[in-house]
Design a protein around this motif. Sequence first.
Motif, PDB file in Angstrom:
ATOM      1  N   ALA A 141      -4.919   0.300  20.843  1.00  0.00           N
ATOM      2  CA  ALA A 141      -3.379   1.353  21.392  1.00  0.00           C
ATOM      3  C   ALA A 141      -3.307   1.380  19.736  1.00  0.00           C
ATOM      4  O   ALA A 141      -3.122   2.192  19.144  1.00  0.00           O
ATOM      5  N   TYR A 142      -4.342   0.536  18.968  1.00  0.00           N
ATOM      6  CA  TYR A 142      -3.464   0.049  17.100  1.00  0.00           C
ATOM      7  C   TYR A 142      -4.246   0.264  16.553  1.00  0.00           C
ATOM      8  O   TYR A 142      -5.166  -0.927  16.625  1.00  0.00           O
ATOM      9  N   HIS A 143      -4.381  -0.115  14.737  1.00  0.00           N
ATOM     10  CA  HIS A 143      -5.311  -1.304  14.536  1.00  0.00           C
ATOM     11  C   HIS A 143      -4.151  -1.588  12.637  1.00  0.00           C
ATOM     12  O   HIS A 143      -3.302  -0.454  12.346  1.00  0.00           O
ATOM     13  N   GLN A 144      -4.256  -2.340  12.337  1.00  0.00           N
ATOM     14  CA  GLN A 144      -3.391  -2.855  11.515  1.00  0.00           C
ATOM     15  C   GLN A 144      -3.933  -3.843  10.110  1.00  0.00           C
ATOM     16  O   GLN A 144      -4.919  -4.604  10.121  1.00  0.00           O
ATOM     17  N   LEU A 145      -3.991  -3.212   8.867  1.00  0.00           N
ATOM     18  CA  LEU A 145      -4.576  -4.343   7.763  1.00  0.00           C
ATOM     19  C   LEU A 145      -3.161  -5.026   7.510  1.00  0.00           C
ATOM     20  O   LEU A 145      -2.695  -3.865   6.278  1.00  0.00           O
ATOM     21  N   THR A 146      -3.599  -5.889   7.196  1.00  0.00           N
ATOM     22  CA  THR A 146      -2.472  -7.146   6.407  1.00  0.00           C
ATOM     23  C   THR A 146      -3.008  -6.741   5.133  1.00  0.00           C
ATOM     24  O   THR A 146      -4.281  -8.077   5.168  1.00  0.00           O
ATOM     25  N   VAL A 168       6.604   4.407   6.069  1.00  0.00           N
ATOM     26  CA  VAL A 168       7.365   3.965   6.608  1.00  0.00           C
ATOM     27  C   VAL A 168       8.628   2.950   6.008  1.00  0.00           C
ATOM     28  O   VAL A 168       9.581   3.014   6.803  1.00  0.00           O
ATOM     29  N   SER A 169       8.233   1.809   4.794  1.00  0.00           N
ATOM     30  CA  SER A 169       9.557   1.473   4.521  1.00  0.00           C
ATOM     31  C   SER A 169       7.850   1.173   3.210  1.00  0.00           C
ATOM     32  O   SER A 169       7.126   0.813   2.831  1.00  0.00           O
ATOM     33  N   GLU A 173      11.217  -6.564   0.644  1.00  0.00           N
ATOM     34  CA  GLU A 173      10.388  -7.036   1.357  1.00  0.00           C
ATOM     35  C   GLU A 173      10.584  -6.294   3.048  1.00  0.00           C
ATOM     36  O   GLU A 173       9.651  -7.203   3.692  1.00  0.00           O
ATOM     37  N   PHE A 174       9.862  -5.728   3.192  1.00  0.00           N
ATOM     38  CA  PHE A 174       9.109  -5.000   4.170  1.00  0.00           C
ATOM     39  C   PHE A 174       8.261  -3.730   3.338  1.00  0.00           C
ATOM     40  O   PHE A 174       8.851  -2.254   3.386  1.00  0.00           O
ATOM     41  N   ARG A 175       7.190  -3.407   2.970  1.00  0.00           N
ATOM     42  CA  ARG A 175       6.575  -2.538   2.680  1.00  0.00           C
ATOM     43  C   ARG A 175       5.327  -2.158   3.416  1.00  0.00           C
ATOM     44  O   ARG A 175       4.141  -2.759   3.609  1.00  0.00           O
ATOM     45  N   TYR A 176       4.800  -0.469   3.761  1.00  0.00           N
ATOM     46  CA  TYR A 176       4.457  -0.542   5.634  1.00  0.00           C
ATOM     47  C   TYR A 176       4.551   0.918   5.150  1.00  0.00           C
ATOM     48  O   TYR A 176       4.818   2.010   5.466  1.00  0.00           O
ATOM     49  N   ASP A 191       1.762  -3.921   3.148  1.00  0.00           N
ATOM     50  CA  ASP A 191       2.291  -5.171   2.558  1.00  0.00           C
ATOM     51  C   ASP A 191       2.892  -6.591   2.744  1.00  0.00           C
ATOM     52  O   ASP A 191       2.921  -7.342   2.939  1.00  0.00           O
ATOM     53  N   GLY A 192       1.228  -7.596   2.719  1.00  0.00           N
ATOM     54  CA  GLY A 192       0.830  -8.865   2.977  1.00  0.00           C
ATOM     55  C   GLY A 192       1.407 -10.222   1.320  1.00  0.00           C
ATOM     56  O   GLY A 192       0.870 -10.676   1.830  1.00  0.00           O
TER      57      GLY A 192
END
Length: 257
Positions: A141-146, A168-169, A173-176, A191-192
Amino acid sequence: MPVRAAAPLGAPIWIDLSTSDMDRAQRFYAEVFGWTFTSSGPEYGGYVTAAKDGHVVAGLMPKHPDYDGPDGWITYLHTADIDATVAAATAAGGTNCGGVMDIPAKGRMALLTDPADGFVGLWQPGGHRGFEVVDEHGAPAYHQLTTRDFGAALDFYRQVFGWQYETVSDTDEFRYATAMFDGAALVGVMDGGQFLGAGTPSDWCVFLGSDDVDKTIALIVDHGGSVVRPAEDTPYGRLAAVADPTGAGFNLTSLER
């Protein structure tokens, strides 16, 4: 159930599991998601294709005995010219892991790491066009790279695969950002850098759809899996991070988002 004709170029096209216990993995995913399995035979190294309601959704392969890393899922990105993509990836700071492999009657594959050590596959389809359904229970349903290096990751995938992003942000604190394909957000980049430990590679993760995340978690635990991050309601649906019995991690996402 809509059957997908093809994945957009540069988007996820296939997922497969490298597992140390093929029999246990098949029992687990059959019980949790209702997958059925077809072996490709010894000429394909024991590779097994998983289907949901008759449509292929994933692959399983025995982990190579010389590989001492953990069991895990691999996401493959669609390319029409795998040799050119590998060349572009290495020119952009990525690393090719073992060259290009021809899979008879199926297609061509390669594995690479991006400049922040995110491990991802490439697939140039021949007879095998990738997972046939999305956004269904038990289907991708979705894929994510951290990633440890957010800016470098965005530049790399834009340069090599032509990704276009929506932010998105963009706070400490939260970069996406999401990579958009034909108007659909199919990949997220997080952003991890603040929470991935020193020496920890960037991580690609697949989200499998669930009709009921909490019930799916109960099935996972009942059949030997584990919960990595409990279910929570988010603006993007109910999400959870889990692992199968040998530790291969994946995420769950509700289908009503």
